[in-house]
Design a protein around this motif. Structure first.
Motif, mmCIF file in Angstrom:
data_model
loop_
_atom_site.group_PDB
_atom_site.id
_atom_site.type_symbol
_atom_site.label_atom_id
_atom_site.label_comp_id
_atom_site.label_asym_id
_atom_site.label_seq_id
_atom_site.Cartn_x
_atom_site.Cartn_y
_atom_site.Cartn_z
ATOM 1 N N ASP A 49 0.866 -1.183 0.000
ATOM 2 C CA ASP A 49 0.000 0.000 0.000
ATOM 3 C C ASP A 49 0.896 1.224 0.000
ATOM 4 O O ASP A 49 1.878 1.286 0.730
ATOM 5 C CB ASP A 49 -0.917 0.022 1.225
ATOM 6 N N SER A 83 -11.770 2.905 2.672
ATOM 7 C CA SER A 83 -12.214 1.939 3.684
ATOM 8 C C SER A 83 -12.043 2.450 5.108
ATOM 9 O O SER A 83 -12.457 1.783 6.052
ATOM 10 C CB SER A 83 -11.445 0.620 3.528
ATOM 11 N N ALA A 143 -22.352 0.968 6.505
ATOM 12 C CA ALA A 143 -23.704 0.442 6.256
ATOM 13 C C ALA A 143 -23.610 -0.752 5.308
ATOM 14 O O ALA A 143 -22.937 -0.679 4.280
ATOM 15 C CB ALA A 143 -24.576 1.531 5.656
ATOM 16 N N THR A 159 -19.628 -2.174 -1.310
ATOM 17 C CA THR A 159 -18.336 -2.840 -1.153
ATOM 18 C C THR A 159 -18.160 -3.524 0.200
ATOM 19 O O THR A 159 -17.701 -4.670 0.262
ATOM 20 C CB THR A 159 -17.195 -1.837 -1.371
ATOM 21 N N PHE A 160 -18.502 -2.850 1.285
ATOM 22 C CA PHE A 160 -18.276 -3.458 2.599
ATOM 23 C C PHE A 160 -19.085 -4.735 2.788
ATOM 24 O O PHE A 160 -18.659 -5.643 3.488
ATOM 25 C CB PHE A 160 -18.587 -2.457 3.727
#
Ligand SMILES: Cc1cc2nc3c(=O)[nH]c(=O)nc-3n(C[C@H](O)[C@H](O)[C@H](O)COP(=O)(O)OP(=O)(O)OC[C@H]3O[C@@H](n4cnc5c(N)ncnc54)[C@H](O)[C@@H]3O)c2cc1C
Length: 388
Positions: free
Chosen positions: A36, A45, A51, A375-376
């Motif tokens: 990273d 992120s 949610a 995505t989450f």
């Protein structure tokens, strides 16, 4: 010339998608390097909304089935991660309340409720809550003059705790390198080049660089996208407030505004969406607070709650042109999305949908690019293929 390192799998980007890809590969016994350019979890992120909300359950297709499977299985995946790391990710199946603001919405709600009955396998309810809404926690009855829809499938997770747990797992396996930026991909040579001139060789290269993935993938995606960028970043903001509650409240969602209850007397409120911005992408803009004021109308109980956190981030938004969609369509059989369903119609691969799979023409180059609001809830299965 700096030394070249090597691994079975190179993951570029240590956000929620990259860290999950790494966890799957590590658990399958592969050697993994995650790089990273900054710190793990410092991209999109690292916010605080978290949610986990389903697509509407009518007009069912493979994408919705995939997302349902993910939301259904996420608790088990998170509990395993928590057991491995000892870190509580703040998950709760809290449900979601969506106010109905005009008469016509009641008809749509009925169609969706029928869809949930047909497609959510009898495991989670969706129901109409008649006005006045007085028994569901914090939604202002005046904001829901025609009632509300409640679904029991929605959940929440604490993004920072979730990211920390994943980071702990991946770093604990010795697989994480922070502060290392990839500048070029050479999939034909099975190699990625870093800013310091070194390179990393890998049989599989996973690009999970959030909205910056478009820069890295440009040489491979733009030829498939009529020469246009395959996506862009959309900046958004959220705030965190302190509000005493028993942690039994649902998410309230209306027209892009989320109110998400978290443990520890915290409530996250989001979010805005801007295609263009001045200054650093993660610099909070105090003028961009319309979402917050709209949230206070939905949940007036929060009016006196002090703001204890402010956050800005940029999420990816795919802008696949028809040529690109056609190219991806040819790859669909190999995507997690279609691998999870039998004979449903393929996902529409609309412009804003996520893309998880090989870049057409480059078997060993995997793109993990999230979609809006999804995505989450799906990251734990986006690249489950790496665990095989
Ligand atoms: C305001 C806001 C609210 C949101 N709310 C929700 C929500 O409630 N629910 C939900 O599901 N989603 C939500 N999202 C979307 C979600 O946050 C993102 O889709 C998701 O975090 C993307 O994860 P990622 O792993 O793809 O990217 P990121 O988390 O951005 O991670 C990418 C990583 O790659 C690194 N990187 C980039 N380029 C390079 C390079 N060249 N070399 C090395 N490393 C590189 C970055 O440093 C970064 O750490 C929200 C987004 C925003 C902005």
């Amino acid at each position: 010339m700096p030394a070249t390192r090597g691994a079975d799998v190179l993951v570029i980007g240590a956000g929620i998608l990259g860290l999950w890809a790494a966890r799957h590969a590590l658990r399958a016994g592969r050697s993994v390097i995650v790089v990273d350019e900054g710190q793990a979890g410092a991209g999109a992120s690292g916010g605080f909304l978290g949610a986990l909300m389903p697509h509407m359950p009518d007009r069912w297709n493979a994408k919705k089935q995939f997302q349902f499977n993910c939301l259904d299985s996420i608790e088990e995946s998170i509990r395993e991660l928590e057991a491995d790391t000892g870190i509580d990710c703040g998950f709760r199946r809290c449900g979601r309340l969506m106010p109905l603001t005009h008469e016509g919405m009641r008809g749509h709600a009925q169609v969706r409720i029928a869809g949930a009955r047909a497609n959510w396998q009898g495991r989670y309810s969706m129901e109409l809550v008649e006005p006045p809404i007085v028994d569901r926690g914090w939604l202002d009855p005046q904001s829901a003059p025609f009632g509300a829809v409640f679904d029991a499938l929605s959940a929440r997770v604490d993004p920072r705790a979730y990211g920390s747990a994943l980071r702990e797992f991946v770093a604990g396996a010795g697989a994480l390198t922070e502060g290392a930026r990839v500048t070029a991909l050479e999939p034909a040579a099975g190699r990625a080049v870093l800013a310091d001139g070194s390179s990393i060789a890998a049989a599989t290269i996973v690009v999970a660089a959030g909205w910056r993935a478009y820069d890295l993938l440009r040489p491979f995606l733009e030829p498939l996208n009529d020469g246009r960028p395959a996506g862009r970043g959309v900046r958004g903001q959220a705030v965190l407030v302190e509000f005493a509650h028993d942690d039994n409240l649902p998410i309230v969602y209306h027209d892009g505004v989320y109110v998400v209850p978290h443990a520890g007397n915290r409530v996250a409120i989001g979010s805005s969406s801007h295609d263009k911005w001045d200054g650093a992408p993660d610099a909070f803009d105090p003028a961009d607070m319309d979402f917050y004021h709209r949230a206070l109308k939905l949940a007036p109980a929060l009016r006196d709650a002090p703001v204890i956190g402010r956050w800005a981030g940029v999420r990816p938004r795919n802008t696949f042109e028809p040529a690109m969609r056609a190219a991806l369509g040819g790859e669909m059989e190999r995507l997690s999305i279609s691998a999870e369903q039998g004979s449903l119609p393929p996902p529409p691969t609309g412009p804003a949908d996520p893309y998880f799979g090989p870049v057409p023409g480059h078997e060993n180059l995997i793109a993990l690019i999230g979609g809006f609001k999804i995505t989450f809830g799906v990251a734990h299965r986006a690249m489950a293929a790496l665990s095989q």
